[in-house]
Design a protein around this motif. Structure first.
Motif, PDB file in Angstrom:
ATOM      1  N   ARG A  93       0.877  -1.165   0.000  1.00 35.07           N
ATOM      2  CA  ARG A  93       0.000   0.000   0.000  1.00 35.07           C
ATOM      3  C   ARG A  93       0.914   1.214   0.000  1.00 35.07           C
ATOM      4  NH1 ARG A  93      -5.541  -1.056   3.226  1.00 35.07           N
ATOM      5  NH2 ARG A  93      -6.253  -2.646   1.803  1.00 35.07           N
ATOM      6  N   ILE A  94       1.192   1.686  -1.206  1.00 33.92           N
ATOM      7  CA  ILE A  94       2.255   2.655  -1.429  1.00 33.92           C
ATOM      8  C   ILE A  94       1.669   4.010  -1.796  1.00 33.92           C
ATOM      9  CG2 ILE A  94       4.276   3.175  -2.829  1.00 33.92           C
ATOM     10  CD1 ILE A  94       4.449   0.073  -3.336  1.00 33.92           C
ATOM     11  N   LEU A  95       2.099   5.039  -1.061  1.00 32.11           N
ATOM     12  CA  LEU A  95       1.730   6.429  -1.358  1.00 32.11           C
ATOM     13  C   LEU A  95       2.943   7.138  -1.940  1.00 32.11           C
ATOM     14  CD1 LEU A  95      -0.239   7.718   1.777  1.00 32.11           C
ATOM     15  CD2 LEU A  95      -1.091   7.512  -0.554  1.00 32.11           C
ATOM     16  N   ILE A  96       2.726   7.874  -3.032  1.00 31.71           N
ATOM     17  CA  ILE A  96       3.792   8.632  -3.680  1.00 31.71           C
ATOM     18  C   ILE A  96       3.318  10.072  -3.814  1.00 31.71           C
ATOM     19  CG2 ILE A  96       5.199   8.874  -5.759  1.00 31.71           C
ATOM     20  CD1 ILE A  96       4.635   5.863  -6.291  1.00 31.71           C
ATOM     21  N   PHE A  97       4.155  11.011  -3.354  1.00 30.04           N
ATOM     22  CA  PHE A  97       3.787  12.419  -3.452  1.00 30.04           C
ATOM     23  C   PHE A  97       5.002  13.285  -3.724  1.00 30.04           C
ATOM     24  CE2 PHE A  97       4.380  11.261   0.964  1.00 30.04           C
ATOM     25  CZ  PHE A  97       5.178  12.274   1.486  1.00 30.04           C
ATOM     26  N   GLY A  98       4.752  14.507  -4.193  1.00 27.10           N
ATOM     27  CA  GLY A  98       5.805  15.454  -4.512  1.00 27.10           C
ATOM     28  C   GLY A  98       5.275  16.502  -5.475  1.00 27.10           C
ATOM     29  N   ASN A  99       6.164  17.359  -5.936  1.00 23.71           N
ATOM     30  CA  ASN A  99       5.821  18.439  -6.855  1.00 23.71           C
ATOM     31  C   ASN A  99       5.352  17.865  -8.188  1.00 23.71           C
ATOM     32  OD1 ASN A  99       5.607  21.043  -7.898  1.00 23.71           O
ATOM     33  ND2 ASN A  99       7.800  21.434  -7.930  1.00 23.71           N
ATOM     34  N   SER A 100       4.629  18.666  -8.929  1.00 26.62           N
ATOM     35  CA  SER A 100       4.280  18.288 -10.288  1.00 26.62           C
ATOM     36  C   SER A 100       5.572  18.151 -11.088  1.00 26.62           C
ATOM     37  CB  SER A 100       3.388  19.376 -10.901  1.00 26.62           C
ATOM     38  OG  SER A 100       2.975  18.999 -12.175  1.00 26.62           O
ATOM     39  N   GLY A 101       5.663  17.105 -11.881  1.00 26.22           N
ATOM     40  CA  GLY A 101       6.864  16.867 -12.672  1.00 26.22           C
ATOM     41  C   GLY A 101       7.968  16.143 -11.927  1.00 26.22           C
ATOM     42  N   SER A 102       7.720  15.726 -10.688  1.00 26.93           N
ATOM     43  CA  SER A 102       8.765  15.076  -9.888  1.00 26.93           C
ATOM     44  C   SER A 102       8.973  13.608 -10.260  1.00 26.93           C
ATOM     45  CB  SER A 102       8.458  15.193  -8.393  1.00 26.93           C
ATOM     46  OG  SER A 102       7.253  14.532  -8.066  1.00 26.93           O
ATOM     47  N   GLY A 103       8.060  13.035 -11.026  1.00 28.40           N
ATOM     48  CA  GLY A 103       8.184  11.640 -11.423  1.00 28.40           C
ATOM     49  C   GLY A 103       7.213  10.708 -10.729  1.00 28.40           C
ATOM     50  N   LYS A 104       6.186  11.283 -10.097  1.00 24.80           N
ATOM     51  CA  LYS A 104       5.216  10.473  -9.356  1.00 24.80           C
ATOM     52  C   LYS A 104       4.536   9.436 -10.237  1.00 24.80           C
ATOM     53  CE  LYS A 104       2.734  13.974  -8.118  1.00 24.80           C
ATOM     54  NZ  LYS A 104       3.481  15.002  -8.867  1.00 24.80           N
ATOM     55  N   SER A 105       4.018   9.869 -11.363  1.00 22.12           N
ATOM     56  CA  SER A 105       3.304   8.950 -12.256  1.00 22.12           C
ATOM     57  C   SER A 105       4.232   7.880 -12.808  1.00 22.12           C
ATOM     58  CB  SER A 105       2.663   9.721 -13.417  1.00 22.12           C
ATOM     59  OG  SER A 105       1.680  10.603 -12.935  1.00 22.12           O
ATOM     60  N   THR A 106       5.439   8.259 -13.163  1.00 21.19           N
ATOM     61  CA  THR A 106       6.403   7.301 -13.701  1.00 21.19           C
ATOM     62  C   THR A 106       6.714   6.215 -12.674  1.00 21.19           C
ATOM     63  OG1 THR A 106       7.352   9.008 -15.121  1.00 21.19           O
ATOM     64  CG2 THR A 106       8.716   7.060 -14.692  1.00 21.19           C
ATOM     65  N   LEU A 107       7.027   6.626 -11.448  1.00 23.59           N
ATOM     66  CA  LEU A 107       7.321   5.654 -10.398  1.00 23.59           C
ATOM     67  C   LEU A 107       6.085   4.814 -10.068  1.00 23.59           C
ATOM     68  CD1 LEU A 107       9.165   4.360  -8.293  1.00 23.59           C
ATOM     69  CD2 LEU A 107       8.557   6.249  -6.735  1.00 23.59           C
ATOM     70  N   ALA A 108       4.931   5.459  -9.957  1.00 23.82           N
ATOM     71  CA  ALA A 108       3.701   4.736  -9.617  1.00 23.82           C
ATOM     72  C   ALA A 108       3.373   3.688 -10.680  1.00 23.82           C
ATOM     73  CB  ALA A 108       2.544   5.712  -9.460  1.00 23.82           C
ATOM     74  N   ASN A 109       3.498   4.054 -11.937  1.00 27.02           N
ATOM     75  CA  ASN A 109       3.204   3.103 -13.014  1.00 27.02           C
ATOM     76  C   ASN A 109       4.185   1.936 -13.006  1.00 27.02           C
ATOM     77  OD1 ASN A 109       0.868   4.263 -14.204  1.00 27.02           O
ATOM     78  ND2 ASN A 109       2.140   5.824 -15.151  1.00 27.02           N
ATOM     79  N   LYS A 110       5.450   2.208 -12.743  1.00 33.93           N
ATOM     80  CA  LYS A 110       6.446   1.137 -12.684  1.00 33.93           C
ATOM     81  C   LYS A 110       6.154   0.178 -11.528  1.00 33.93           C
ATOM     82  CE  LYS A 110      11.385   0.120 -12.278  1.00 33.93           C
ATOM     83  NZ  LYS A 110      11.059  -1.267 -12.206  1.00 33.93           N
ATOM     84  N   LEU A 111       5.910   0.731 -10.345  1.00 29.79           N
ATOM     85  CA  LEU A 111       5.628  -0.118  -9.188  1.00 29.79           C
ATOM     86  C   LEU A 111       4.350  -0.930  -9.393  1.00 29.79           C
ATOM     87  CD1 LEU A 111       6.548   2.311  -6.273  1.00 29.79           C
ATOM     88  CD2 LEU A 111       7.799   0.246  -6.965  1.00 29.79           C
ATOM     89  N   ALA A 112       3.317  -0.274  -9.899  1.00 30.26           N
ATOM     90  CA  ALA A 112       2.045  -0.971 -10.113  1.00 30.26           C
ATOM     91  C   ALA A 112       2.210  -2.108 -11.116  1.00 30.26           C
ATOM     92  CB  ALA A 112       0.980   0.012 -10.585  1.00 30.26           C
ATOM     93  N   LYS A 113       2.973  -1.868 -12.171  1.00 34.17           N
ATOM     94  CA  LYS A 113       3.207  -2.912 -13.170  1.00 34.17           C
ATOM     95  C   LYS A 113       4.053  -4.047 -12.583  1.00 34.17           C
ATOM     96  CE  LYS A 113       5.154  -3.740 -17.716  1.00 34.17           C
ATOM     97  NZ  LYS A 113       5.960  -3.214 -18.806  1.00 34.17           N
ATOM     98  N   ASP A 114       5.161  -3.689 -11.934  1.00 37.59           N
ATOM     99  CA  ASP A 114       6.056  -4.708 -11.368  1.00 37.59           C
ATOM    100  C   ASP A 114       5.368  -5.550 -10.303  1.00 37.59           C
ATOM    101  OD1 ASP A 114       8.022  -3.673 -13.017  1.00 37.59           O
ATOM    102  OD2 ASP A 114       9.191  -2.755 -11.394  1.00 37.59           O
TER     103      ASP A 114
END
Length: 157
Positions: A3-24
């Motif tokens: 159950r992973i929460l990812i947060f930060g500024n816009s453009g920080s890479g949240k979606s990229t990391l979230a998509n990678k973790l969700a896929k993996d």
């Protein structure tokens, strides 16, 4: 259970990391933008209670998950259910660069042209990250990260 929460500024890479973790990990993902804004109306915010209800429904209906976004109020509503958090803090310059290279996000915009219309606004907004004193700003994200007692990661590069 993840159950992973990812947060930060816009453009920080949240979606990229979230998509990678969700896929993996083969788990569902929730981009908080999809429950905060009216569908196909990125400039019209839904009532906060509706967003919180949708967030809690997602959490309740999924054993494991990744949730990502910049909304401290929603992060705080989900944090008690999380097993770990990621604070993406690569610096404003990197966020601006990532925003310049952002691909079309069809779950947020009807077309790439519509997304392009928000570019200048978003660039300015990203630059204000450390000076903003709202739920989207650095001080709010830093406070959440510092107060969390579970497994946590700060990514600065």
């Amino acid at each position: 259970m993840y159950r992973i929460l990812i947060f930060g500024n816009s453009g920080s890479g949240k979606s990229t990391l979230a998509n990678k973790l969700a896929k993996d990990l083969r788990i569902p993902i929730l981009d908080l933008d999809t429950i905060v804004w009216e569908p196909n109306q990125i400039a019209i915010r839904r009532p906060q209670e509706d967003s919180v209800k949708d967030l809690l429904d997602f959490i309740e209906n999924n054993f494991s998950w990744v949730i990502e976004g910049c909304y401290s109020t929603l992060i705080k509503a989900a944090i008690e259910f999380s097993t770990e958090i990621y604070f993406l803090n690569p610096g404003v310059s990197k966020c601006l660069e990532n925003n310049r290279n952002r691909s079309w996000e069809p779950h947020k915009f009807k077309s790439s042209e519509e997304q392009a219309q928000t570019f200048e606004f978003l660039q300015n907004w990203i630059q204000q990250y450390s000076s903003r004193d709202d739920e989207f700003g650095y001080s709010s994200h830093r406070s959440i990260f510092n107060q969390y007692n579970g497994r946590k990661h700060e990514i600065i590069a």
